[in-house]
Design a protein around this motif. Structure first.
Motif, mmCIF file in Angstrom:
data_model
loop_
_atom_site.group_PDB
_atom_site.id
_atom_site.type_symbol
_atom_site.label_atom_id
_atom_site.label_comp_id
_atom_site.label_asym_id
_atom_site.label_seq_id
_atom_site.Cartn_x
_atom_site.Cartn_y
_atom_site.Cartn_z
ATOM 1 N N HIS A 15 36.090 43.624 44.046
ATOM 2 C CA HIS A 15 36.593 42.423 43.393
ATOM 3 C C HIS A 15 38.119 42.406 43.405
ATOM 4 C CE1 HIS A 15 37.011 39.099 40.688
ATOM 5 N NE2 HIS A 15 37.565 39.857 39.730
ATOM 6 N N LEU A 16 38.728 43.540 43.052
ATOM 7 C CA LEU A 16 40.184 43.605 43.030
ATOM 8 C C LEU A 16 40.782 43.465 44.421
ATOM 9 C CD1 LEU A 16 40.822 46.464 40.461
ATOM 10 C CD2 LEU A 16 41.397 44.056 40.195
ATOM 11 N N ALA A 17 40.062 44.022 45.394
ATOM 12 C CA ALA A 17 40.595 44.024 46.756
ATOM 13 C C ALA A 17 40.153 42.802 47.550
ATOM 14 C CB ALA A 17 40.152 45.288 47.481
ATOM 15 N N ALA A 18 39.478 41.845 46.892
ATOM 16 C CA ALA A 18 39.045 40.651 47.601
ATOM 17 C C ALA A 18 40.245 40.011 48.274
ATOM 18 C CB ALA A 18 38.417 39.668 46.620
ATOM 19 N N PRO A 19 40.100 39.503 49.480
ATOM 20 C CA PRO A 19 41.250 38.992 50.215
ATOM 21 C C PRO A 19 41.959 37.882 49.470
ATOM 22 C CG PRO A 19 39.185 38.233 51.178
ATOM 23 C CD PRO A 19 38.838 39.286 50.182
ATOM 24 N N SER A 20 43.275 37.981 49.456
ATOM 25 C CA SER A 20 44.053 36.922 48.839
ATOM 26 C C SER A 20 44.143 35.756 49.813
ATOM 27 C CB SER A 20 45.460 37.432 48.498
ATOM 28 O OG SER A 20 46.094 37.900 49.659
ATOM 29 N N GLU A 61 49.583 38.472 44.904
ATOM 30 C CA GLU A 61 49.861 38.930 46.268
ATOM 31 C C GLU A 61 50.646 40.232 46.248
ATOM 32 O OE1 GLU A 61 52.685 37.046 49.518
ATOM 33 O OE2 GLU A 61 50.772 35.966 49.465
ATOM 34 N N SER A 62 51.611 40.345 45.311
ATOM 35 C CA SER A 62 52.416 41.570 45.243
ATOM 36 C C SER A 62 51.583 42.769 44.804
ATOM 37 C CB SER A 62 53.598 41.366 44.286
ATOM 38 O OG SER A 62 53.149 41.279 42.948
ATOM 39 N N LEU A 63 50.515 42.507 44.015
ATOM 40 C CA LEU A 63 49.642 43.579 43.542
ATOM 41 C C LEU A 63 48.477 43.832 44.477
ATOM 42 C CD1 LEU A 63 51.274 43.083 40.917
ATOM 43 C CD2 LEU A 63 49.158 43.403 39.655
ATOM 44 N N GLY A 64 48.325 42.987 45.498
ATOM 45 C CA GLY A 64 47.186 43.127 46.385
ATOM 46 C C GLY A 64 45.893 42.699 45.728
ATOM 47 N N LEU A 65 45.982 41.762 44.769
ATOM 48 C CA LEU A 65 44.815 41.267 44.059
ATOM 49 C C LEU A 65 44.415 39.889 44.573
ATOM 50 C CD1 LEU A 65 45.859 42.076 40.367
ATOM 51 C CD2 LEU A 65 44.457 43.484 41.886
ATOM 52 N N HIS A 66 43.160 39.554 44.360
ATOM 53 C CA HIS A 66 42.735 38.192 44.621
ATOM 54 C C HIS A 66 43.436 37.288 43.606
ATOM 55 C CE1 HIS A 66 40.176 34.623 44.763
ATOM 56 N NE2 HIS A 66 39.783 35.052 45.957
ATOM 57 N N PRO A 67 43.885 36.072 43.985
ATOM 58 C CA PRO A 67 44.601 35.206 43.044
ATOM 59 C C PRO A 67 43.858 34.966 41.742
ATOM 60 C CG PRO A 67 44.802 34.327 45.263
ATOM 61 C CD PRO A 67 43.850 35.485 45.347
ATOM 62 N N MET A 68 42.524 34.820 41.814
ATOM 63 C CA MET A 68 41.777 34.533 40.600
ATOM 64 C C MET A 68 41.816 35.699 39.613
ATOM 65 S SD MET A 68 40.892 31.479 40.615
ATOM 66 C CE MET A 68 39.979 31.585 39.089
ATOM 67 N N VAL A 69 41.990 36.921 40.121
ATOM 68 C CA VAL A 69 42.105 38.074 39.223
ATOM 69 C C VAL A 69 43.368 37.946 38.390
ATOM 70 C CG1 VAL A 69 42.334 40.580 39.084
ATOM 71 C CG2 VAL A 69 40.786 39.561 40.756
ATOM 72 N N ALA A 70 44.467 37.567 39.034
ATOM 73 C CA ALA A 70 45.726 37.410 38.314
ATOM 74 C C ALA A 70 45.684 36.195 37.392
ATOM 75 C CB ALA A 70 46.882 37.276 39.300
ATOM 76 N N ILE A 71 45.071 35.105 37.854
ATOM 77 C CA ILE A 71 45.020 33.883 37.057
ATOM 78 C C ILE A 71 44.242 34.102 35.767
ATOM 79 C CG2 ILE A 71 44.063 31.541 36.993
ATOM 80 C CD1 ILE A 71 44.807 31.325 39.972
ATOM 81 N N THR A 72 43.147 34.840 35.847
ATOM 82 C CA THR A 72 42.321 35.055 34.664
ATOM 83 C C THR A 72 42.657 36.333 33.902
ATOM 84 O OG1 THR A 72 40.627 36.179 36.003
ATOM 85 C CG2 THR A 72 40.386 33.800 35.685
ATOM 86 N N GLY A 73 43.341 37.279 34.547
ATOM 87 C CA GLY A 73 43.560 38.571 33.911
ATOM 88 C C GLY A 73 44.986 38.931 33.592
ATOM 89 N N SER A 89 42.317 49.187 33.353
ATOM 90 C CA SER A 89 41.413 50.266 33.764
ATOM 91 C C SER A 89 40.994 50.096 35.218
ATOM 92 C CB SER A 89 40.181 50.293 32.857
ATOM 93 O OG SER A 89 39.365 49.155 33.070
ATOM 94 N N ALA A 90 40.803 48.845 35.643
ATOM 95 C CA ALA A 90 40.435 48.603 37.035
ATOM 96 C C ALA A 90 41.544 49.015 37.995
ATOM 97 C CB ALA A 90 40.087 47.125 37.231
ATOM 98 N N LEU A 91 42.798 48.762 37.620
ATOM 99 C CA LEU A 91 43.922 49.156 38.464
ATOM 100 C C LEU A 91 44.023 50.681 38.557
ATOM 101 C CD1 LEU A 91 46.627 46.600 37.217
ATOM 102 C CD2 LEU A 91 45.479 46.596 39.445
ATOM 103 N N VAL A 92 43.784 51.349 37.431
ATOM 104 C CA VAL A 92 43.831 52.813 37.431
ATOM 105 C C VAL A 92 42.752 53.378 38.347
ATOM 106 C CG1 VAL A 92 43.493 54.884 36.017
ATOM 107 C CG2 VAL A 92 44.854 52.976 35.136
#
Length: 339
Positions: A15-20, A61-73, A89-92
């Motif tokens: 989920h975290l690594a889902a393509p941006s 994008e800077s964190l390598g996350l899917h945009p929706m992860v940043a938008i909601t989290g 915890s997910a990032l760790v």
């Protein structure tokens, strides 16, 4: 002990690594964000705010996350990015480190074992006494969900200590930065989602204003008091009302900050009309009782004053004996409930 299965861990990483979004120019991204910002399903801070949405997309994008992860989290509090304990915890874990959490309503312990130093365990323990000393127990979310809040505090602290590089600048949860949050640690934005005293949600089609923003735009303290009253009538929690009140104290026309209890009592007694000596004495006694109850609840003078103002809509120095004794009773009840 919180146990994460291999399948859960893999799903979390996927989920975290889902393509941006595909690499685009800033102009193309802004066009995308303008279209996306029209959605009524976005968190309030992004609805109709394409520039805010672009910030989240760039941050993802800077964190390598899917945009929706940043938008909601990811939540920006006073210009500082923050994230829920779940995202931290997910990032760790995405970085490959082992994370363990356990706790209850009295204490929580979080541990991190780094992949590059498996022989050393980083550990942080956060107890209900730590929360009391920090003045956190007066917050509604701490009263209702102490175990969740203790775990969140321990988790974010051990992550900062053990693997700051995995957090990419997200050092704190929204609650640690002063935001009013729900059980999951997400900010409570007053947009038709205010929790009423009954515990029921306000109708979702009733759009409430952002009272903090309104208070910031007020020209003076009197205008902020009016906004405070609107927020209270809308069912805003005490923590949120305290934030509105704090804005008012920095506005023109704000009353001088209160002195420590003994000095406050002395000043107020001297200020009372001579014909009302009995009322003045009774009020002074009630004020002292309120400060004693606040101290027993782990609040210092400033925190006690803020809590009183949030609950009664006026400063303690100008309160009646009845209001002061009612606040003292509430504080004693909160202390008894924590035992």
């Amino acid at each position: 002990m919180t146990v994460v299965t291999l399948a859960d861990h893999q799903a979390q990483q996927q989920h975290l690594a889902a393509p941006s979004m595909p690499r685009m120019s800033v102009e193309t991204k802004l066009d995308y964000c303008r279209a996306f910002a029209a959605s009524g399903l976005l968190p309030r801070q992004f609805r109709g705010q394409p520039a805010n949405l672009l910030y989240a997309v760039e941050y993802a994008e800077s964190l390598g996350l899917h945009p929706m992860v940043a938008i909601t989290g990811v939540h920006v509090i006073e210009g500082k990015p923050s994230a829920s304990s779940a995202l931290i915890s997910a990032l760790v874990r995405r970085a490959g480190h082992r994370l363990r959490i356990k706790g209850d309503a009295t204490a929580a312990v979080a541990q991190v074992i780094r992949t590059d130093d498996p022989d050393w365990t980083f550990e942080v323990r956060f107890t209900i006494e730590d929360a009391r000393r920090a003045g956190l127990l007066g917050k509604d979310v701490w009263k209702k969900y102490p175990a969740s809040m203790l775990k969140a505090r321990a988790l974010s602290a051990v992550a900062r200590d053990a693997c700051e590089e995995a957090l990419f600048g997200i050092h704190y949860t929204p609650e640690e930065l002063g935001a009013v949050v729900d059980q999951e640690g997400n900010p409570v934005y007053l947009a038709g989602e205010i929790q009423q005293d009954t515990g029921e949600q306000a109708p979702q089609d009733v759009e409430q204003p952002d009272f903090l923003a309104l208070a910031q735009d007020c020209p003076d303290a009197d205008a902020v008091r009016a906004v405070w009253g609107q927020a209270k009538a809308a069912g805003a929690p005490a923590d949120y009302l305290a934030q509105v009140a704090a804005i008012g104290r920095n506005k023109p026309g704000a009353k001088v900050a209160e002195q420590p209890p003994a000095e406050v009592v002395e000043d107020v007694v001297e200020a009372e009309p001579a014909g009302d000596a009995q009322i003045a004495a009774d009020t002074a006694t009630a004020r002292a009782e309120m400060y004693d109850a606040a101290q027993a609840a782990g609040l210092d003078v400033e925190e006690a004053n803020e809590a009183f103002e949030a609950a009664h809509g006026c400063q303690a120095v100008f309160a009646t004996a009845e209001q002061l004794r009612a606040q003292a009773a509430d504080l004693r009840e909160a202390v008894e409930g924590d035992r």
